[in-house]
Design a protein around this motif. Structure first.
Motif, PDB file in Angstrom:
ATOM      1  N   THR A  86     148.514 -44.680 -10.690  1.00 26.67           N
ATOM      2  CA  THR A  86     149.814 -44.909 -11.010  1.00 26.67           C
ATOM      3  C   THR A  86     150.087 -43.460 -11.523  1.00 26.67           C
ATOM      4  O   THR A  86     149.289 -42.810 -12.454  1.00 26.67           O
ATOM      5  CB  THR A  86     149.933 -45.712 -12.245  1.00 26.67           C
ATOM      6  OG1 THR A  86     149.976 -46.994 -11.781  1.00 26.67           O
ATOM      7  CG2 THR A  86     151.469 -45.460 -12.901  1.00 26.67           C
ATOM      8  N   ALA A  87     151.067 -42.695 -11.117  1.00 20.14           N
ATOM      9  CA  ALA A  87     151.377 -41.096 -11.269  1.00 20.14           C
ATOM     10  C   ALA A  87     152.738 -41.011 -10.438  1.00 20.14           C
ATOM     11  O   ALA A  87     153.110 -41.797  -9.569  1.00 20.14           O
ATOM     12  CB  ALA A  87     150.571 -40.383 -10.955  1.00 20.14           C
ATOM     13  N   MET A  88     153.383 -39.777 -10.953  1.00 21.40           N
ATOM     14  CA  MET A  88     154.269 -39.300  -9.990  1.00 21.40           C
ATOM     15  C   MET A  88     153.330 -38.449  -9.038  1.00 21.40           C
ATOM     16  O   MET A  88     152.712 -37.551  -9.375  1.00 21.40           O
ATOM     17  CB  MET A  88     155.338 -38.312 -11.001  1.00 21.40           C
ATOM     18  CG  MET A  88     156.337 -37.751 -10.280  1.00 21.40           C
ATOM     19  SD  MET A  88     157.634 -38.842  -9.837  1.00 21.40           S
ATOM     20  CE  MET A  88     158.330 -39.029 -11.582  1.00 21.40           C
ATOM     21  N   TYR A  89     153.945 -38.627  -7.884  1.00 22.68           N
ATOM     22  CA  TYR A  89     153.380 -38.048  -6.666  1.00 22.68           C
ATOM     23  C   TYR A  89     154.101 -36.802  -6.173  1.00 22.68           C
ATOM     24  O   TYR A  89     155.737 -37.148  -5.882  1.00 22.68           O
ATOM     25  CB  TYR A  89     153.147 -39.048  -5.521  1.00 22.68           C
ATOM     26  CG  TYR A  89     151.857 -39.752  -5.695  1.00 22.68           C
ATOM     27  CD1 TYR A  89     151.822 -40.727  -7.117  1.00 22.68           C
ATOM     28  CD2 TYR A  89     150.676 -39.519  -5.079  1.00 22.68           C
ATOM     29  CE1 TYR A  89     150.651 -41.576  -7.227  1.00 22.68           C
ATOM     30  CE2 TYR A  89     149.521 -40.230  -5.528  1.00 22.68           C
ATOM     31  CZ  TYR A  89     149.311 -41.330  -6.538  1.00 22.68           C
ATOM     32  OH  TYR A  89     148.396 -41.995  -6.550  1.00 22.68           O
ATOM     33  N   PHE A 119     150.366 -23.244  -4.981  1.00 26.84           N
ATOM     34  CA  PHE A 119     151.419 -23.713  -4.229  1.00 26.84           C
ATOM     35  C   PHE A 119     152.692 -23.388  -4.785  1.00 26.84           C
ATOM     36  O   PHE A 119     153.049 -23.574  -6.167  1.00 26.84           O
ATOM     37  CB  PHE A 119     151.438 -25.208  -3.883  1.00 26.84           C
ATOM     38  CG  PHE A 119     150.317 -25.791  -2.919  1.00 26.84           C
ATOM     39  CD1 PHE A 119     149.022 -25.880  -3.745  1.00 26.84           C
ATOM     40  CD2 PHE A 119     150.557 -26.076  -1.831  1.00 26.84           C
ATOM     41  CE1 PHE A 119     148.009 -26.379  -2.915  1.00 26.84           C
ATOM     42  CE2 PHE A 119     149.545 -26.439  -0.960  1.00 26.84           C
ATOM     43  CZ  PHE A 119     148.175 -26.714  -1.481  1.00 26.84           C
ATOM     44  N   ARG A 120     153.585 -22.639  -3.895  1.00 27.94           N
ATOM     45  CA  ARG A 120     154.858 -22.129  -4.591  1.00 27.94           C
ATOM     46  C   ARG A 120     155.790 -23.097  -4.288  1.00 27.94           C
ATOM     47  O   ARG A 120     157.012 -23.176  -5.171  1.00 27.94           O
ATOM     48  CB  ARG A 120     155.177 -20.951  -3.881  1.00 27.94           C
ATOM     49  CG  ARG A 120     154.394 -19.734  -4.058  1.00 27.94           C
ATOM     50  CD  ARG A 120     154.685 -18.709  -3.276  1.00 27.94           C
ATOM     51  NE  ARG A 120     154.358 -18.708  -1.997  1.00 27.94           N
ATOM     52  CZ  ARG A 120     154.566 -17.896  -0.758  1.00 27.94           C
ATOM     53  NH1 ARG A 120     155.270 -16.792  -1.155  1.00 27.94           N
ATOM     54  NH2 ARG A 120     154.066 -18.135   0.284  1.00 27.94           N
ATOM     55  N   TYR A 121     155.741 -24.142  -3.528  1.00 23.49           N
ATOM     56  CA  TYR A 121     156.876 -24.997  -3.053  1.00 23.49           C
ATOM     57  C   TYR A 121     156.730 -26.553  -3.416  1.00 23.49           C
ATOM     58  O   TYR A 121     155.669 -26.947  -2.900  1.00 23.49           O
ATOM     59  CB  TYR A 121     157.346 -24.830  -1.605  1.00 23.49           C
ATOM     60  CG  TYR A 121     157.494 -23.400  -1.154  1.00 23.49           C
ATOM     61  CD1 TYR A 121     156.810 -22.597  -0.414  1.00 23.49           C
ATOM     62  CD2 TYR A 121     158.667 -22.636  -1.709  1.00 23.49           C
ATOM     63  CE1 TYR A 121     156.886 -21.209  -0.232  1.00 23.49           C
ATOM     64  CE2 TYR A 121     158.881 -21.647  -1.359  1.00 23.49           C
ATOM     65  CZ  TYR A 121     158.096 -20.817  -0.547  1.00 23.49           C
ATOM     66  OH  TYR A 121     158.127 -19.435  -0.296  1.00 23.49           O
ATOM     67  N   TRP A 122     157.663 -27.181  -4.082  1.00 26.16           N
ATOM     68  CA  TRP A 122     157.406 -28.430  -4.689  1.00 26.16           C
ATOM     69  C   TRP A 122     158.781 -29.472  -4.292  1.00 26.16           C
ATOM     70  O   TRP A 122     159.814 -28.780  -4.309  1.00 26.16           O
ATOM     71  CB  TRP A 122     156.855 -28.230  -6.013  1.00 26.16           C
ATOM     72  CG  TRP A 122     155.818 -27.655  -6.437  1.00 26.16           C
ATOM     73  CD1 TRP A 122     155.582 -26.413  -6.669  1.00 26.16           C
ATOM     74  CD2 TRP A 122     154.623 -28.376  -6.690  1.00 26.16           C
ATOM     75  NE1 TRP A 122     154.294 -26.247  -6.903  1.00 26.16           N
ATOM     76  CE2 TRP A 122     153.482 -27.230  -6.872  1.00 26.16           C
ATOM     77  CE3 TRP A 122     154.045 -29.864  -6.478  1.00 26.16           C
ATOM     78  CZ2 TRP A 122     152.288 -27.627  -7.048  1.00 26.16           C
ATOM     79  CZ3 TRP A 122     152.736 -29.945  -6.560  1.00 26.16           C
ATOM     80  CH2 TRP A 122     151.775 -28.855  -6.725  1.00 26.16           C
ATOM     81  N   GLY A 123     158.103 -30.620  -4.206  1.00 30.10           N
ATOM     82  CA  GLY A 123     159.410 -31.574  -3.932  1.00 30.10           C
ATOM     83  C   GLY A 123     159.592 -32.056  -5.141  1.00 30.10           C
ATOM     84  O   GLY A 123     158.976 -31.580  -6.445  1.00 30.10           O
ATOM     85  N   GLN A 124     160.524 -33.101  -5.449  1.00 30.96           N
ATOM     86  CA  GLN A 124     160.994 -33.606  -6.634  1.00 30.96           C
ATOM     87  C   GLN A 124     160.258 -34.573  -7.342  1.00 30.96           C
ATOM     88  O   GLN A 124     160.008 -34.866  -8.355  1.00 30.96           O
ATOM     89  CB  GLN A 124     162.554 -34.085  -6.659  1.00 30.96           C
ATOM     90  CG  GLN A 124     162.571 -35.456  -5.980  1.00 30.96           C
ATOM     91  CD  GLN A 124     162.486 -35.347  -4.564  1.00 30.96           C
ATOM     92  OE1 GLN A 124     162.114 -34.671  -3.920  1.00 30.96           O
ATOM     93  NE2 GLN A 124     162.513 -36.546  -4.000  1.00 30.96           N
ATOM     94  N   GLY A 125     159.344 -35.236  -6.480  1.00 31.50           N
ATOM     95  CA  GLY A 125     158.427 -36.306  -7.038  1.00 31.50           C
ATOM     96  C   GLY A 125     158.742 -37.691  -6.723  1.00 31.50           C
ATOM     97  O   GLY A 125     160.027 -37.790  -6.508  1.00 31.50           O
ATOM     98  N   THR A 126     158.028 -38.530  -6.231  1.00 31.42           N
ATOM     99  CA  THR A 126     158.243 -39.859  -6.180  1.00 31.42           C
ATOM    100  C   THR A 126     157.096 -40.859  -6.821  1.00 31.42           C
ATOM    101  O   THR A 126     156.009 -40.184  -6.982  1.00 31.42           O
ATOM    102  CB  THR A 126     158.160 -40.182  -4.628  1.00 31.42           C
ATOM    103  OG1 THR A 126     158.556 -41.637  -4.675  1.00 31.42           O
ATOM    104  CG2 THR A 126     156.912 -40.070  -3.983  1.00 31.42           C
ATOM    105  N   GLN A 127     157.794 -41.614  -7.789  1.00 30.14           N
ATOM    106  CA  GLN A 127     156.868 -42.513  -8.800  1.00 30.14           C
ATOM    107  C   GLN A 127     156.179 -43.648  -8.126  1.00 30.14           C
ATOM    108  O   GLN A 127     156.738 -44.503  -6.938  1.00 30.14           O
ATOM    109  CB  GLN A 127     157.656 -42.933  -9.909  1.00 30.14           C
ATOM    110  CG  GLN A 127     156.908 -43.860 -10.896  1.00 30.14           C
ATOM    111  CD  GLN A 127     156.078 -43.010 -11.600  1.00 30.14           C
ATOM    112  OE1 GLN A 127     156.222 -41.833 -12.138  1.00 30.14           O
ATOM    113  NE2 GLN A 127     154.743 -43.702 -12.028  1.00 30.14           N
ATOM    114  N   VAL A 128     154.632 -43.679  -8.277  1.00 29.22           N
ATOM    115  CA  VAL A 128     153.941 -44.877  -7.727  1.00 29.22           C
ATOM    116  C   VAL A 128     153.548 -45.489  -9.076  1.00 29.22           C
ATOM    117  O   VAL A 128     152.723 -44.990 -10.029  1.00 29.22           O
ATOM    118  CB  VAL A 128     152.745 -44.249  -6.892  1.00 29.22           C
ATOM    119  CG1 VAL A 128     151.878 -45.427  -6.664  1.00 29.22           C
ATOM    120  CG2 VAL A 128     153.412 -43.862  -5.631  1.00 29.22           C
TER     121      VAL A 128
END
Length: 122
Positions: free
Chosen positions: A91-94, A109-118
């Motif tokens: 369980t975490a934000m991925y 890492f310079r570039y990131w998405g907004q995240g998706t919760q699992v």
């Protein structure tokens, strides 16, 4: 620039499966390496899996080896994380991440998405 958009998170019971997707937009050379990280409340962001666009350099954290698989469809500019045999501790934000090379740390890492919760329930 690079933009990353994750999808596929959700809630599942222990033992279940989820597949995360990360659609990537922007300069290809800036996203030569694609990775997945996760962050649970109160914990540091940790690397889960990463791969080069060429398909080499595949890496998995010990905690997910044998259960998670990273893959990609370069024609769709999309990277996937298939997660099987999920555990409550998954369980975490991925987050999806990208950069020119595959570093070991989130700070590489310079570039990131907004995240998706699992969320995995027992």
């Amino acid at each position: 620039q690079v933009r990353l958009v994750e999808s596929g998170g959700g809630s599942v019971q222990a033992g279940g499966s989820l597949r995360l997707s990360c659609a990537a937009f922007g300069d290809t050379y800036r996203r030569n390496c694609m990775g997945w990280f996760r962050q649970a409340p109160g914990k540091e962001r940790e690397g889960v899996a990463r791969i080069y666009r060429s398909g080499g350099g595949e890496y998995y954290a010990d905690s997910v080896k044998g259960r998670f698989t990273i893959s990609q469809d370069n024609a769709k500019n999309t990277v996937y994380l298939q997660m099987n045999s999920l555990k409550p501790e998954d369980t975490a934000m991925y987050y999806c991440a990208a950069d020119s090379y595959c570093g070991a740390l989130a700070s590489d890492f310079r570039y990131w998405g907004q995240g998706t919760q699992v969320t995995v329930s027992s």
